[in-house]
Design a protein around this motif. Structure first.
Motif, PDB file in Angstrom:
ATOM      1  N   SER A 204       3.896  -9.077  10.057  1.00  0.00           N
ATOM      2  CA  SER A 204       4.235  -7.423  10.825  1.00  0.00           C
ATOM      3  C   SER A 204       4.489  -6.432   9.869  1.00  0.00           C
ATOM      4  O   SER A 204       5.071  -7.274   7.957  1.00  0.00           O
ATOM      5  CB  SER A 204       5.873  -7.659  11.464  1.00  0.00           C
ATOM      6  N   LEU A 205       4.937  -5.661   9.947  1.00  0.00           N
ATOM      7  CA  LEU A 205       4.574  -3.847   9.250  1.00  0.00           C
ATOM      8  C   LEU A 205       5.634  -4.042   8.657  1.00  0.00           C
ATOM      9  O   LEU A 205       7.197  -4.635   9.150  1.00  0.00           O
ATOM     10  CB  LEU A 205       4.501  -3.463   9.749  1.00  0.00           C
ATOM     11  N   LEU A 206       5.632  -3.372   7.011  1.00  0.00           N
ATOM     12  CA  LEU A 206       7.281  -3.570   6.653  1.00  0.00           C
ATOM     13  C   LEU A 206       7.458  -1.529   6.059  1.00  0.00           C
ATOM     14  O   LEU A 206       6.401  -1.565   5.305  1.00  0.00           O
ATOM     15  CB  LEU A 206       7.994  -4.869   5.806  1.00  0.00           C
ATOM     16  N   LEU A 207       8.089  -0.455   6.139  1.00  0.00           N
ATOM     17  CA  LEU A 207       7.862   0.361   5.551  1.00  0.00           C
ATOM     18  C   LEU A 207       9.002  -0.258   4.342  1.00  0.00           C
ATOM     19  O   LEU A 207      10.416  -0.415   3.964  1.00  0.00           O
ATOM     20  CB  LEU A 207       8.477   1.213   6.164  1.00  0.00           C
ATOM     21  N   ILE A 208       8.692   0.653   3.368  1.00  0.00           N
ATOM     22  CA  ILE A 208       9.709   0.292   2.035  1.00  0.00           C
ATOM     23  C   ILE A 208       9.709   1.755   1.975  1.00  0.00           C
ATOM     24  O   ILE A 208       9.234   2.918   1.373  1.00  0.00           O
ATOM     25  CB  ILE A 208       8.858  -0.049   0.860  1.00  0.00           C
TER      26      ILE A 208
ATOM     27  N   VAL B   7       1.048  -1.418  -0.387  1.00  0.00           N
ATOM     28  CA  VAL B   7      -0.039  -0.042   0.030  1.00  0.00           C
ATOM     29  C   VAL B   7       1.232   1.352   0.263  1.00  0.00           C
ATOM     30  O   VAL B   7       1.638   1.008   0.467  1.00  0.00           O
ATOM     31  CB  VAL B   7      -1.068   0.241   1.451  1.00  0.00           C
ATOM     32  N   TYR B   8       0.625   2.163  -0.837  1.00  0.00           N
ATOM     33  CA  TYR B   8       0.925   3.352  -0.666  1.00  0.00           C
ATOM     34  C   TYR B   8       0.952   4.235  -0.119  1.00  0.00           C
ATOM     35  O   TYR B   8      -0.232   4.640  -0.139  1.00  0.00           O
ATOM     36  CB  TYR B   8       1.000   4.129  -2.233  1.00  0.00           C
ATOM     37  N   LEU B   9       1.449   4.866   1.272  1.00  0.00           N
ATOM     38  CA  LEU B   9       0.531   5.614   2.463  1.00  0.00           C
ATOM     39  C   LEU B   9       0.319   6.833   1.988  1.00  0.00           C
ATOM     40  O   LEU B   9      -0.008   7.777   2.435  1.00  0.00           O
ATOM     41  CB  LEU B   9       1.930   5.633   3.405  1.00  0.00           C
TER      42      LEU B   9
ATOM     43  N   GLY C  94       6.213   3.367   0.925  1.00  0.00           N
ATOM     44  CA  GLY C  94       5.180   2.310   1.137  1.00  0.00           C
ATOM     45  C   GLY C  94       5.383   1.251   2.349  1.00  0.00           C
ATOM     46  O   GLY C  94       6.148   1.498   2.943  1.00  0.00           O
ATOM     47  N   ILE C  95       3.633   0.963   2.551  1.00  0.00           N
ATOM     48  CA  ILE C  95       3.878  -0.135   3.213  1.00  0.00           C
ATOM     49  C   ILE C  95       3.390  -1.358   2.975  1.00  0.00           C
ATOM     50  O   ILE C  95       2.866  -1.728   2.063  1.00  0.00           O
ATOM     51  CB  ILE C  95       3.252   0.506   5.056  1.00  0.00           C
ATOM     52  N   THR C  96       4.128  -2.716   3.314  1.00  0.00           N
ATOM     53  CA  THR C  96       3.529  -4.310   3.000  1.00  0.00           C
ATOM     54  C   THR C  96       3.940  -4.663   4.688  1.00  0.00           C
ATOM     55  O   THR C  96       3.892  -4.620   5.349  1.00  0.00           O
ATOM     56  CB  THR C  96       4.083  -4.549   1.873  1.00  0.00           C
ATOM     57  N   LEU C  97       3.706  -6.330   4.104  1.00  0.00           N
ATOM     58  CA  LEU C  97       3.855  -7.281   5.018  1.00  0.00           C
ATOM     59  C   LEU C  97       4.371  -7.920   4.770  1.00  0.00           C
ATOM     60  O   LEU C  97       4.620  -8.516   4.255  1.00  0.00           O
ATOM     61  CB  LEU C  97       2.063  -7.698   5.390  1.00  0.00           C
TER      62      LEU C  97
END
Length: 985
Positions: A80-84, A58-60, A72-75
């Motif tokens: 667990s949450l990952l930030l890109i 998902v693009y924040l 961006g954020i993903t799993l």
């Protein structure tokens, strides 16, 4: 009922740099059919994004949070949450990185709770209101019923905190505190989303059904066997153009109108409950891996064989070919954006967005460095974007109108500009009753602007709900302005004489009229929303003589077209009259009352209008005799029109200009209605006369100019007064070197009031004024604005002469041995923390610097505000000086026996002492605010004729606080003790 919010103090753990390429194994089968899915190869390198990362991405910038909206954020595979985090690139740097640096790189961080109580999710999406929603993952995977249960949470990122304690020698590392809030998300069962969470091993059969809305129609979209199916649409969907043409019967229009034939109606209802296939503009070899709702659009994760791409489907782009045969006219590569990303921070308008799974677009180059033609290029590109959108919506009439506007020289805007300029509701107001009436009208116009530009915010909400959504999460020191500006300029000149072939003299007149009205929204520490309605108008008329010397001319002559490049020197003397008036009507409303207040018409009782509002009405009238001098390089293409007349199409110029106001008379009238005042205002008049005020400008000019010429001589210069009709690249006042006050009515009034308090005080006031100026020049604090490039150039001390000292520096060994030092911890305790602070700050500076842009109708620029305050010793010096001064003044006023000579001597000695004491004071750096200003403005200009030009601009300006840094000192206020940072990006 308010849901409980769980605030979790987390930390960001770097887990590596990813290159954005697809993992090795192509998707062969997907779980949204009866097929199965291939498990990930365990030996695969970890620097590739997994299919699970792509499906849950998902693009924040699509969410309603301003924090991390460029990430961006993903799993992760465990939920667990990952930030890109990536870096945006313009065309040149993007092509270089793509083809010569091995492609684009992304830093990935794991969000991990400091207490170990991580919340894990099986899927993510963005609801229509812009909230990031996570479906909590069950810890008991063996229980199928438990795993299928939906437990939804709003996920909100608050801020990133970090303390650098220079006196802490117990550790060599600093943990950042990343505040994450989780709030239970309650939603009706029929609105719940059923997403596909392909987790490299599909364990559950999931139907992957989404709920979206299309102009009041509740739709469900499902993914089966690599195809999209939809329920809830009528048999025919047509565009507004088709409706207007009358070619389609009313019963077939998307807007639901009553169908007289009940049998047809029942049949259509039945068909709406049946799934129908949607034709999508994808290749037959493309595989849709997953779909999810993002705001009110559908995100499609598509495997294209050699890479994975993400597309976005707007339900408004679904139309029917035949009865119940639907097609999508356009898939976009840019995600729908929230307010915070839409206004100036749309990173998808760059060549590379800084995020994986996106497409690089050659057309998204920045035009700000293209001389002369940047505004024209932007206008064409904006028009192309609109045309694509209208074509996809089958709005062919609107598309044709948009194309006409692009080539329109500005005549279509004449009526609009004249109407806007003559509109009395946008004029400055002289009393609170008119100001309230104007505010109500301007609020309606602001709502129209918001609905036009911020499509992701509107979502069928009322005007009050839209404003509430903007200010709810707004921080102190931030503000949003919705503005509308209209103006007209006219210029006329005639040749008086020609001294020789290269020197000419003109007489000219230049006039301009402009009106602006805006609404500014901000929030205070009491959680009150501050409304400020500003109406402004300005009139300027300048007339005089101008002479020019054309030189270094290069001319190429064709049959009907000639080309020239000229350097020239010009000078003007002219008289200018300027009138400017501005009213500011403001009040405060509790945040929880905003929706009702706006939706019910902004009503005030008489007492509320009197006691809860303020109005400031300010007028400036100035008369100046000015002299200008400029030198420029200009080039043009000259088209012969016959009869010894040609036209420059266009005239392009870049130059430097010096303006000197030889004598300037200014008359200011200010009326202020404070709280509790409605009929009578505090009125203040000031007249001042100044000598020799100087401005320095660099400018560029682009105009179409008709001129008389022949084969041997050309008029290649323009009167300098046209500087007021061109685009400044920078402007600098240098009054500190010159500028002489000859007369000031306010100063004279204060002097008389002082001398009237006691007889025989003639001439004393000048000494009092000198002492007052000492206090004015040495305030208790200074705010210093700096470009973001100087963010990490920190000086802890400022002297009274504004000289900066005590610069924070990294240890020299860090410049080349950073990695070695970080690995072996050669620097301990506070020294290490200082270095880490400066390195972190340098990274923040680079991030913000890379995001700056002025592209199309968007602009983003960041800056910093350094606040210096007197240290403790200096505070004592300042307080004693103020106390002694007040004591002496009281003594002079009360003691009738003191002679003038004694008073003069006492005040003169006091002045010398205060001046000497103030020279010993020091200011310490107290805080740094990292700020940004972003714009989303639609500007319409007429063709740049030298004689007449019209301009219209409307849109949104967002001032945002991006971060706060606090500096703490030891008990003696001598040594820096700690730096505390809060970042919101």
């Amino acid at each position: 009922m308010t849901n409980e919010i769980k605030s979790v103090i987390s930390k960001l753990i770097p887990i590596g740099i990813y290159d954005g390429s697809k993992e090795r194994h192509r998707v062969k089968k997907v779980k949204n059919s009866s097929n199965t899915y291939i498990k990930k190869n365990e030996k695969q390198k970890e620097n590739k994004f997994s299919l699970n990362n792509a499906n849950n991405y998902v693009y924040l910038g699509s969410t309603n949070t301003s924090l991390l909206n460029n990430m961006g954020i993903t799993l992760a595979d465990d939920g667990s949450l990952l930030l890109i985090k990536g870096k945006t690139h313009d065309l040149i740097t993007g092509l270089y990185n793509k083809h010569f640096k091995g492609g684009f790189k992304y830093n990935v961080f794991n969000i991990e709770s400091q207490q170990g109580d991580n919340m894990k999710f099986k899927e993510l999406y963005v609801d229509p209101n812009g909230f990031l929603i996570g479906n909590k993952r069950s810890e008991n995977k063996s229980d199928s019923a438990e795993e299928n249960k939906n437990e939804l949470y709003k996920i909100k990122f608050n801020k990133v905190e970090k303390d650098y304690n220079l006196n802490d020698s117990s550790s060599n590392s600093i943990e950042n505190s990343f505040i994450v809030e989780y709030e239970k998300y309650i939603i009706d069962d029929e609105l719940k989303q059923d997403l596909s969470s392909i987790n490299n091993i599909v364990e559950l059969k999931e139907s992957n059904v989404l709920k979206i809305n299309r102009e009041g129609l509740d739709l469900s979209v499902s993914l089966k066997d690599n195809m999209l199916y939809i329920k809830g649409l009528p048999k025919e969907i047509i565009s507004s153009d088709q409706v207007d043409s009358g070619k389609i019967e009313e019963s077939n229009v998307v807007e639901h109108r009553e169908v007289e034939n009940k049998e047809v109606e029942n049949k259509e209802i039945e068909n709406k409950e049946v799934e129908h296939k949607i034709k999508i503009p994808l290749k037959s070899t493309d595989k849709i891996l997953a779909i999810k709702p993002i705001l009110n659009q559908i995100q499609l994760v598509v495997d294209k064989g050699n890479k994975i791409k993400i597309y976005y489907l707007d339900p408004l782009n679904i139309f029917s070919l035949k009865d119940y045969q639907y097609e999508v006219t356009r898939l976009k590569q840019e995600p729908p954006l929230s307010f915070y990303s839409m206004v100036g921070e749309n990173h998808y308008n760059n060549y590379h967005s800084g995020q994986p799974f996106s497409t690089q677009k050659i057309g998204n180059f920045s035009s700000r460095y293209i001389p002369l033609f940047s505004s024209l290029i932007d206008k064409v590109r904006i028009s192309i974007d609109k045309t694509k959108q209208q074509y996809a919506l089958k709005q062919y009439k609107s598309m044709a109108s948009n194309v006409a506007k692009t080539v329109d020289p500005g005549f279509r805007g004449v009526v609009s500009n004249i109407k806007g300029i003559s509109n009395s509701s946008t004029s400055p107001c002289e009393n609170k009753f008119k100001a309230l009436h104007s505010a109500r009208i301007n609020m309606k116009e602001a709502d129209q602007i918001l609905s036009k530009y911020i499509k992701g915010v509107k979502n069928s909400k009322t005007a009050g709900e839209v404003i509430y959504s903007l200010v709810k999460e707004m921080k102190e020191k931030s503000s949003v302005s919705i503005m509308d500006s209209k103006g007209i300029r006219a210029f006329f000149s005639t040749n008086l004489m020609s001294l020789n072939a290269n020197i000419g003299v003109n007489a000219f007149i230049l006039a301009s009229y402009a009106k602006t009205h805006s609404i500014t929204l901000s929030k205070n520490e009491k959680n009150e929303v501050i409304f400020s309605f500003i109406n402004k108008k300005g009139i300027n008329v300048s007339a005089g003589l101008s002479g020019g010397i054309a030189g270094c001319e290069k001319k190429w002559i064709g049959e009907n077209v000639s080309y020239n490049a000229t350097t020239s020197l010009m000078a003007s003397v002219y008289l200018s009259i300027n009138y400017e008036r501005q009213s500011d009507f403001s009040f405060k409303i509790a945040l929880d009352d905003v929706v009702d207040f706006i939706d019910k018409g902004m009503k005030f009782t008489y007492e509320e209008l009197k006691n809860n509002t303020i109005l400031n009405d300010n007028r400036d009238i100035s008369l100046a005799i000015s002299a200008d001098m400029r030198s420029e390089f200009n080039a043009g293409v000259n088209l012969s029109l016959g009869n010894k007349t040609q036209m420059s199409i266009p005239r392009n110029a870049i130059g430097i200009n010096v303006v000197a106001n030889l004598l300037k008379l200014n008359f200011n009238i200010n009326k202020f209605f404070d709280y509790g005042e409605i009929n009578e205002a505090k009125k203040k008049k000031v007249i001042d006369l100044k000598l020799f005020e100087i401005l320095l400008d660099a400018y560029r000019d682009l105009k179409i100019i008709p001129s008389k010429t022949n084969s041997t001589k050309a008029n290649n210069w323009l009167p300098l007064a046209t500087i007021k009709n061109i685009e400044f690249m920078f402007q600098k006042k240098i009054n500190s070197l010159f500028g002489v006050d000859i007369f000031n009515s306010q100063k004279l009034k204060d002097e008389r009031e002082f001398e009237n308090k006691r007889k025989n005080l003639k001439g004393i006031y000048k000494t009092v004024l000198k002492i007052n100026k000492l206090f004015d020049k040495n305030p208790t604090f200074y705010n210093v604005n700096k470009n973001i490039s100087k963010l990490d150039g920190i000086h802890l001390t400022m002297l009274p002469n504004k000289k900066l000292k005590n610069k924070m520096k990294k240890d020299p060994v860090l410049l080349n041995e950073m990695e070695v030092i970080s690995k072996f911890d050669k620097l301990k305790g506070g020294n290490n923390f200082k270095n880490q602070f400066l390195l972190d700050l340098e990274g923040r500076k680079k991030t913000l610097s890379s995001q700056e842009k002025s592209n199309k109708n968007e602009r983003f620029k960041s800056y910093s505000v350094f606040q210096y305050k007197l240290d403790k010793k200096s505070e004592i010096i300042y307080e004693k000086a103020r106390e002694n001064f007040n004591k002496k003044i009281n003594e002079i006023m009360e003691n009738k026996n003191i002679t003038n000579d004694y008073i003069k001597s006492t005040l003169s000695n006091l002045y010398d002492k205060i001046k000497d004491d103030f020279s010993k004071m020091k200011y310490q750096l107290s805080s740094i605010d990292i700020m940004s200003i972003s714009e989303l403005l639609e500007k319409d200009k007429s063709i740049p004729l030298v004689l007449v030009e019209l301009e219209n601009a409307k849109g949104i300006i967002y001032h945002q606080i991006k971060g706060e840094i606090k500096f703490s000192y030891d008990e003696d206020n001598e040594q820096l003790d700690k730096m505390s940072t809060n970042y919101y990006f």
